[in-house]
Each structure stands twice: as structure tokens, then as C-alpha cells.
Design an enzyme around this catalytic site. Structure first.
Site, PDB file in Angstrom:
ATOM      1  N   ASP A   3     -43.225  10.814   4.431  1.00  0.00           N
ATOM      2  CA  ASP A   3     -42.582  11.165   5.688  1.00  0.00           C
ATOM      3  C   ASP A   3     -43.601  11.839   6.593  1.00  0.00           C
ATOM      4  O   ASP A   3     -44.123  12.905   6.256  1.00  0.00           O
ATOM      5  CB  ASP A   3     -41.410  12.107   5.379  1.00  0.00           C
ATOM      6  CG  ASP A   3     -40.594  12.484   6.597  1.00  0.00           C
ATOM      7  OD1 ASP A   3     -41.092  12.345   7.734  1.00  0.00           O
ATOM      8  OD2 ASP A   3     -39.460  12.949   6.403  1.00  0.00           O
ATOM      9  N   VAL A  47     -39.988   6.382  13.697  1.00  0.00           N
ATOM     10  CA  VAL A  47     -40.879   7.543  13.697  1.00  0.00           C
ATOM     11  C   VAL A  47     -40.540   8.463  14.863  1.00  0.00           C
ATOM     12  O   VAL A  47     -40.478   9.686  14.714  1.00  0.00           O
ATOM     13  CB  VAL A  47     -42.361   7.093  13.781  1.00  0.00           C
ATOM     14  CG1 VAL A  47     -43.281   8.269  14.027  1.00  0.00           C
ATOM     15  CG2 VAL A  47     -42.767   6.354  12.521  1.00  0.00           C
ATOM     16  N   ASP A  48     -40.305   7.893  16.028  1.00  0.00           N
ATOM     17  CA  ASP A  48     -40.002   8.671  17.231  1.00  0.00           C
ATOM     18  C   ASP A  48     -38.766   9.553  17.016  1.00  0.00           C
ATOM     19  O   ASP A  48     -38.800  10.760  17.283  1.00  0.00           O
ATOM     20  CB  ASP A  48     -39.777   7.706  18.402  1.00  0.00           C
ATOM     21  CG  ASP A  48     -39.830   8.377  19.769  1.00  0.00           C
ATOM     22  OD1 ASP A  48     -40.364   9.491  19.876  1.00  0.00           O
ATOM     23  OD2 ASP A  48     -39.346   7.754  20.729  1.00  0.00           O
ATOM     24  N   GLY A  68     -42.872  -1.336  12.906  1.00  0.00           N
ATOM     25  CA  GLY A  68     -41.463  -1.271  12.536  1.00  0.00           C
ATOM     26  C   GLY A  68     -40.623  -2.125  13.475  1.00  0.00           C
ATOM     27  O   GLY A  68     -40.804  -3.347  13.575  1.00  0.00           O
ATOM     28  N   ILE A  69     -39.746  -1.468  14.199  1.00  0.00           N
ATOM     29  CA  ILE A  69     -38.795  -2.153  15.082  1.00  0.00           C
ATOM     30  C   ILE A  69     -39.501  -2.980  16.168  1.00  0.00           C
ATOM     31  O   ILE A  69     -38.942  -3.951  16.670  1.00  0.00           O
ATOM     32  CB  ILE A  69     -37.794  -1.140  15.694  1.00  0.00           C
ATOM     33  CG1 ILE A  69     -36.623  -1.846  16.358  1.00  0.00           C
ATOM     34  CG2 ILE A  69     -38.491  -0.220  16.684  1.00  0.00           C
ATOM     35  CD1 ILE A  69     -35.623  -2.411  15.396  1.00  0.00           C
ATOM     36  N   TYR A  70     -40.754  -2.626  16.506  1.00  0.00           N
ATOM     37  CA  TYR A  70     -41.479  -3.363  17.544  1.00  0.00           C
ATOM     38  C   TYR A  70     -42.074  -4.673  17.033  1.00  0.00           C
ATOM     39  O   TYR A  70     -42.628  -5.455  17.791  1.00  0.00           O
ATOM     40  CB  TYR A  70     -42.553  -2.499  18.175  1.00  0.00           C
ATOM     41  CG  TYR A  70     -42.031  -1.532  19.228  1.00  0.00           C
ATOM     42  CD1 TYR A  70     -40.671  -1.370  19.476  1.00  0.00           C
ATOM     43  CD2 TYR A  70     -42.909  -0.773  19.980  1.00  0.00           C
ATOM     44  CE1 TYR A  70     -40.208  -0.487  20.427  1.00  0.00           C
ATOM     45  CE2 TYR A  70     -42.452   0.112  20.949  1.00  0.00           C
ATOM     46  CZ  TYR A  70     -41.099   0.252  21.160  1.00  0.00           C
ATOM     47  OH  TYR A  70     -40.649   1.131  22.119  1.00  0.00           O
TER      48      TYR A  70
END
Length: 164
Positions: free
Chosen positions: A9, A32-33, A119-121
Site C-alpha cells: 500500500d 491510488v488517488d 490501473g483504471i487508465y
């Protein structure tokens, strides 16, 4: 500069600065943001609003307080969103070189990085690892240790292979 690899983490890393894979709005979000904003508390968001009222463009870096995190600063970088058509690898590598430049301005000697945009990007994991490691190795800096924090076993294994 030496590169360390850990699986874990990023919000629990005891370093001078944590790198946040931020959205261009600089107001928190997911991944992460969201984790950095949640762990850092309201001071991180307040500093983002004050320092970056219009956010940051893709590929750029800026810093804020780390609030309640075990670091002194958060260096926010805006990675390219491949799913939205941002496929310029230079935008991704500029996140790492820009974060190191900001770390140098701050006097940070230890910095923890996530895999930006992986990740999501939607950036392909193998290329995200290569871009990170290549850029960290090639960028002149006073940072003494860059810690790559992998979220997941696959990313960890790829990072270990790329750094040994």
C-alpha cells in the site's frame, strides 16, 4: 539512485515523498488517488484546491502537503488515460521525470512511486513497468532511493524482473 520494489500500500510507505497518480482535476478520485486522499485526510485536498485551482495537465507534476500520511509531501502526477485515447508514451514518462524534478526542488531523497496509468487508465502493465524503470534510471536526480510500490503480484513480479 537505487530502485527498490515492494508489494503493498503506497499510503503506508515511510519516505520523504509519495507520488500520487492523480486525475487532472486534482480533487481525489479512485485507485491510488482516492487512497492517498483518504489516508492523507482533508489537508491534501485543501492544498490541491489552493495550489492547483484549475488542476494539472496530463504529464505534469506538482506537490502538496502529505497531511496524515507518513511522508512529508505528496507529488501529484497526471498520467495519460489510454482508455480515453491518450496513447503518447512521452506523457507517461514525463510523470516520472517530472516527479523526480519536483522531488529535487523539495529536497526529497526518498520517493515512493505507484505504476502510473497502469490501473483504471488502461496502460499495458508491461509497458508501464518499462516506462517507469527506464525513466527512473535515465533521469538525473538527487533522489537517493525510488521505491516502486506494486499493487498486486503480477506488477510486483514484472518490476522485480525489470530492476534486477
Amino acid at each position: 539512485m537505487r530502485i527498490e520494489v515492494v508489494q503493498g500500500d503506497i499510503t503506508e510507505q515511510h519516505v520523504d515523498a509519495l507520488v500520487n497518480a492523480a486525475s487532472s482535476r486534482m480533487r481525489g478520485g479512485g485507485g491510488v488517488d482516492g487512497a492517498i486522499h483518504a489516508a492523507g485526510g482533508p489537508a491534501v485536498l485543501e492544498d490541491c484546491v489552493r495550489r492547483f485551482p484549475d488542476g494539472l495537465p496530463t504529464g505534469r507534476a506538482g506537490w502538496t502537503t502529505a497531511g496524515d500520511l507518513p511522508a512529508r509531501w505528496v507529488i501529484h502526477v497526471v498520467g495519460p488515460n489510454r482508455r480515453a485515447g491518450q496513447t503518447d508514451r512521452g506523457l507517461l514518462t514525463s510523470c516520472y521525470s517530472g516527479a523526480l524534478a519536483v522531488a529535487d526542488e523539495l529536497g526529497a531523497r526518498t520517493v515512493a512511486f505507484p505504476l502510473v496509468s497502469a490501473g483504471i487508465y488502461g496502460w499495458p502493465l508491461d509497458d508501464a513497468v518499462d516506462a517507469a524503470v527506464e525513466t527512473l534510471r535515465a533521469t538525473p536526480t538527487d533522489v537517493e532511493m525510488a521505491r516502486m510500490v506494486a499493487f498486486g503480484a503480477e506488477a510486483y513480479e514484472l518490476l522485480v524482473r525489470s530492476t534486477t
